[in-house]
Scaffold this motif. Structure first.
Motif, mmCIF file in Angstrom:
data_model
loop_
_atom_site.group_PDB
_atom_site.id
_atom_site.type_symbol
_atom_site.label_atom_id
_atom_site.label_comp_id
_atom_site.label_asym_id
_atom_site.label_seq_id
_atom_site.Cartn_x
_atom_site.Cartn_y
_atom_site.Cartn_z
ATOM 1 N N ALA A 257 -106.663 34.274 -69.760
ATOM 2 C CA ALA A 257 -107.537 33.543 -70.679
ATOM 3 C C ALA A 257 -107.168 32.071 -70.736
ATOM 4 O O ALA A 257 -108.046 31.199 -70.800
ATOM 5 C CB ALA A 257 -107.465 34.164 -72.069
ATOM 6 N N VAL A 258 -105.864 31.763 -70.714
ATOM 7 C CA VAL A 258 -105.432 30.360 -70.745
ATOM 8 C C VAL A 258 -105.881 29.640 -69.478
ATOM 9 O O VAL A 258 -106.391 28.506 -69.525
ATOM 10 C CB VAL A 258 -103.899 30.278 -70.906
ATOM 11 N N ILE A 259 -105.710 30.293 -68.327
ATOM 12 C CA ILE A 259 -106.138 29.686 -67.056
ATOM 13 C C ILE A 259 -107.653 29.496 -67.040
ATOM 14 O O ILE A 259 -108.160 28.450 -66.630
ATOM 15 C CB ILE A 259 -105.689 30.570 -65.874
ATOM 16 N N ALA A 260 -108.387 30.513 -67.491
ATOM 17 C CA ALA A 260 -109.844 30.429 -67.510
ATOM 18 C C ALA A 260 -110.330 29.337 -68.455
ATOM 19 O O ALA A 260 -111.312 28.641 -68.171
ATOM 20 C CB ALA A 260 -110.433 31.779 -67.911
ATOM 21 N N ARG A 261 -109.619 29.180 -69.561
ATOM 22 C CA ARG A 261 -110.004 28.144 -70.532
ATOM 23 C C ARG A 261 -109.881 26.749 -69.913
ATOM 24 O O ARG A 261 -110.715 25.869 -70.164
ATOM 25 C CB ARG A 261 -109.124 28.274 -71.775
ATOM 26 N N LEU A 262 -108.849 26.547 -69.099
ATOM 27 C CA LEU A 262 -108.675 25.257 -68.423
ATOM 28 C C LEU A 262 -109.801 24.986 -67.434
ATOM 29 O O LEU A 262 -110.099 23.829 -67.117
ATOM 30 C CB LEU A 262 -107.323 25.229 -67.702
ATOM 31 N N MET A 263 -110.433 26.065 -66.976
ATOM 32 C CA MET A 263 -111.549 25.933 -66.038
ATOM 33 C C MET A 263 -112.891 25.939 -66.754
ATOM 34 O O MET A 263 -113.945 25.959 -66.109
ATOM 35 C CB MET A 263 -111.496 27.083 -65.034
ATOM 36 N N GLY A 264 -112.845 25.948 -68.096
ATOM 37 C CA GLY A 264 -114.076 25.905 -68.881
ATOM 38 C C GLY A 264 -114.731 27.249 -69.103
ATOM 39 O O GLY A 264 -115.886 27.319 -69.525
ATOM 40 N N ILE A 265 -113.997 28.331 -68.835
ATOM 41 C CA ILE A 265 -114.542 29.689 -69.022
ATOM 42 C C ILE A 265 -113.956 30.278 -70.299
ATOM 43 O O ILE A 265 -112.738 30.343 -70.458
ATOM 44 C CB ILE A 265 -114.199 30.591 -67.822
ATOM 45 N N ARG A 266 -114.814 30.718 -71.201
ATOM 46 C CA ARG A 266 -114.365 31.265 -72.484
ATOM 47 C C ARG A 266 -114.580 32.779 -72.545
ATOM 48 O O ARG A 266 -115.404 33.326 -71.828
ATOM 49 C CB ARG A 266 -115.115 30.602 -73.644
ATOM 50 N N GLY A 267 -113.835 33.415 -73.436
ATOM 51 C CA GLY A 267 -114.036 34.835 -73.704
ATOM 52 C C GLY A 267 -113.326 35.783 -72.760
ATOM 53 O O GLY A 267 -113.512 37.001 -72.853
ATOM 54 N N MET A 268 -112.482 35.273 -71.872
ATOM 55 C CA MET A 268 -111.809 36.143 -70.912
ATOM 56 C C MET A 268 -110.801 37.079 -71.584
ATOM 57 O O MET A 268 -110.609 38.211 -71.137
ATOM 58 C CB MET A 268 -111.101 35.300 -69.842
ATOM 59 N N PHE A 269 -110.170 36.608 -72.639
ATOM 60 C CA PHE A 269 -109.186 37.464 -73.310
ATOM 61 C C PHE A 269 -109.830 38.756 -73.792
ATOM 62 O O PHE A 269 -109.296 39.848 -73.587
ATOM 63 C CB PHE A 269 -108.546 36.731 -74.485
ATOM 64 N N TYR A 270 -111.000 38.650 -74.424
ATOM 65 C CA TYR A 270 -111.654 39.825 -74.988
ATOM 66 C C TYR A 270 -112.155 40.762 -73.891
ATOM 67 O O TYR A 270 -112.226 41.977 -74.088
ATOM 68 C CB TYR A 270 -112.801 39.389 -75.886
ATOM 69 N N ARG A 271 -112.499 40.225 -72.741
ATOM 70 C CA ARG A 271 -112.951 41.069 -71.641
ATOM 71 C C ARG A 271 -111.804 41.889 -71.068
ATOM 72 O O ARG A 271 -111.987 43.039 -70.646
ATOM 73 C CB ARG A 271 -113.567 40.213 -70.536
ATOM 74 N N ILE A 272 -110.608 41.303 -71.029
ATOM 75 C CA ILE A 272 -109.470 41.959 -70.391
ATOM 76 C C ILE A 272 -108.687 42.815 -71.384
ATOM 77 O O ILE A 272 -108.215 43.905 -71.046
ATOM 78 C CB ILE A 272 -108.540 40.901 -69.757
ATOM 79 N N ALA A 273 -108.555 42.341 -72.626
ATOM 80 C CA ALA A 273 -107.721 43.042 -73.620
ATOM 81 C C ALA A 273 -108.360 44.330 -74.121
ATOM 82 O O ALA A 273 -107.684 45.143 -74.756
ATOM 83 C CB ALA A 273 -107.418 42.118 -74.792
ATOM 84 N N GLY A 274 -109.646 44.525 -73.867
ATOM 85 C CA GLY A 274 -110.290 45.760 -74.282
ATOM 86 C C GLY A 274 -111.246 45.585 -75.440
ATOM 87 O O GLY A 274 -111.255 44.561 -76.136
ATOM 88 N N LYS A 275 -112.056 46.606 -75.667
ATOM 89 C CA LYS A 275 -113.096 46.564 -76.700
ATOM 90 C C LYS A 275 -112.532 46.320 -78.095
ATOM 91 O O LYS A 275 -113.131 45.635 -78.915
ATOM 92 C CB LYS A 275 -113.897 47.873 -76.675
ATOM 93 N N GLN A 276 -111.362 46.884 -78.382
ATOM 94 C CA GLN A 276 -110.792 46.764 -79.725
ATOM 95 C C GLN A 276 -110.478 45.314 -80.093
ATOM 96 O O GLN A 276 -110.417 44.971 -81.270
ATOM 97 C CB GLN A 276 -109.540 47.613 -79.836
ATOM 98 N N ALA A 277 -110.259 44.468 -79.118
ATOM 99 C CA ALA A 277 -109.935 43.066 -79.393
ATOM 100 C C ALA A 277 -111.051 42.371 -80.166
ATOM 101 O O ALA A 277 -110.801 41.471 -80.968
ATOM 102 C CB ALA A 277 -109.660 42.323 -78.086
ATOM 103 N N ARG A 278 -112.282 42.786 -79.944
ATOM 104 C CA ARG A 278 -113.426 42.184 -80.637
ATOM 105 C C ARG A 278 -113.705 42.841 -81.992
ATOM 106 O O ARG A 278 -114.430 42.272 -82.810
ATOM 107 C CB ARG A 278 -114.689 42.302 -79.775
ATOM 108 N N LEU A 279 -113.160 44.020 -82.209
ATOM 109 C CA LEU A 279 -113.553 44.800 -83.379
ATOM 110 C C LEU A 279 -112.568 44.738 -84.538
ATOM 111 O O LEU A 279 -112.911 45.113 -85.658
ATOM 112 C CB LEU A 279 -113.746 46.265 -82.961
#
Length: 309
Positions: A257-279
């Motif tokens: 997520a940190v690397i993706a954020r530097l590239m302007g991509i958001r939301g990668m943490f929630y995609r990788i950490a699993g559904k519960q991360a959003r809930l």
């Protein structure tokens, strides 16, 4: 989990419902889920917190905890003392909890909304001595379904919604029964019924008190990567996710997520950490008395279809 000793929230009944006196009874079970350890239960005690629309200056509560061990050994005492008990690996025992609520002035108790119980217990064994607690909420007020008159509210761009008021939901409630009781009387042909993820999680018993969490180094560091308003911006909130998704998965999610954020991509943490991360809802994320707990996401989606004719 108390180092291998688990206490369930149990089953409850409302045995006395008089105008100025309530009595609720429950049976809660201890399970030793270890494979080889004997675990002691040397201490058990309860705390009560009543929630009400009125002043509680004349309302008192009393809680009794009665051992219900296999073979009735050791025998229960009349003075309320809990004798130390040993649970063998894979075995269980139980206790009966009796809660009395009454008004000293004989005032009606219809203003009471709910009661929160905190059952504290000590686990003693090869790991040492540790303190734990099980928390549960029991509703005391149930809104009348027939007399309620919910109104349609317009949501621009989406249509109309009708918020339905229920009693304070708990682990004792069945989602389908709640919808049938409160929502169906107001439904017409073409309507759709929806239920929020947090109420569903609460009915599944998926809420934890921060006191029962032990944030590790990963949780303390990872939570600093989130905005202060995020439910993962606290060590306990992040630790609750780690307990579900695993430490390694959360570490990988943070790094990517940190690397993706530097590239302007958001939301990668929630995609990788699993559904519960959003809930996950952190402390203050829902209504009292659940505002003091971390509410996890539901584990089973509630898929219902009603055809109204």
């Amino acid at each position: 989990m108390g180092d291998g000793l688990v206490l369930t929230r149990g089953t409850w009944s409302w045995d006395v419902c008089e105008p100025s006196r309530y009595q609720l009874c429950g049976t809660m079970q201890f399970f030793n889920i270890t494979k080889r350890n004997e675990l002691f239960i040397p201490e058990v005690q309860g705390k009560v917190r009543i929630f009400s629309r009125d002043i509680l200056d004349d309302v008192s509560s009393k809680i009794q905890i009665i051992p219900v061990h296999p073979g009735e050994k050791p025998k229960k005492r009349c003075d309320g003392y809990w004798p130390a008990y040993i649970t063998r690996a894979g075995e269980s025992t139980a206790m009966q909890v009796i809660l009395d609520i009454q008004s000293s002035r004989g005032r009606q108790l219809h203003g009471l909304q709910a009661v929160r119980l905190e059952l504290e217990y000590v686990c003693y064994g090869p790991h040492g001595r540790s303190s734990h607690a099980q928390h549960l909420v029991l509703p005391l007020s149930f809104p009348p379904v027939v007399e309620s008159n919910p109104q349609w509210q317009e949501i621009k761009g989406l249509g109309y919604v009708m918020p339905i008021r229920t009693h304070l939901l708990s682990h004792l409630d069945d989602p389908l029964q709640v919808l049938q009781t409160y929502a169906l009387p107001h439904c017409k042909a073409g309507d759709m019924i929806a239920i929020g993820e947090t109420p569903l999680a609460i009915m599944q018993g998926r809420f934890r008190h921060p006191r029962g969490l032990q944030p590790g180094l990963v949780a303390k560091l990872a939570c600093r990567c989130f905005l202060p308003t995020s439910s993962l911006a606290t060590a306990c909130g992040m630790q609750s996710l780690i307990d579900i998704s695993g430490r390694l998965r959360v570490i990988v999610a943070v790094i990517i997520a940190v690397i993706a954020r530097l590239m302007g991509i958001r939301g990668m943490f929630y995609r990788i950490a699993g559904k519960q991360a959003r809930l996950i809802d952190d402390v203050s994320g829902t209504l009292p008395p659940y505002d003091q707990y971390i509410t996890l996401g539901p584990v089973r989606n509630l898929s219902l279809y009603f055809h109204f004719v």
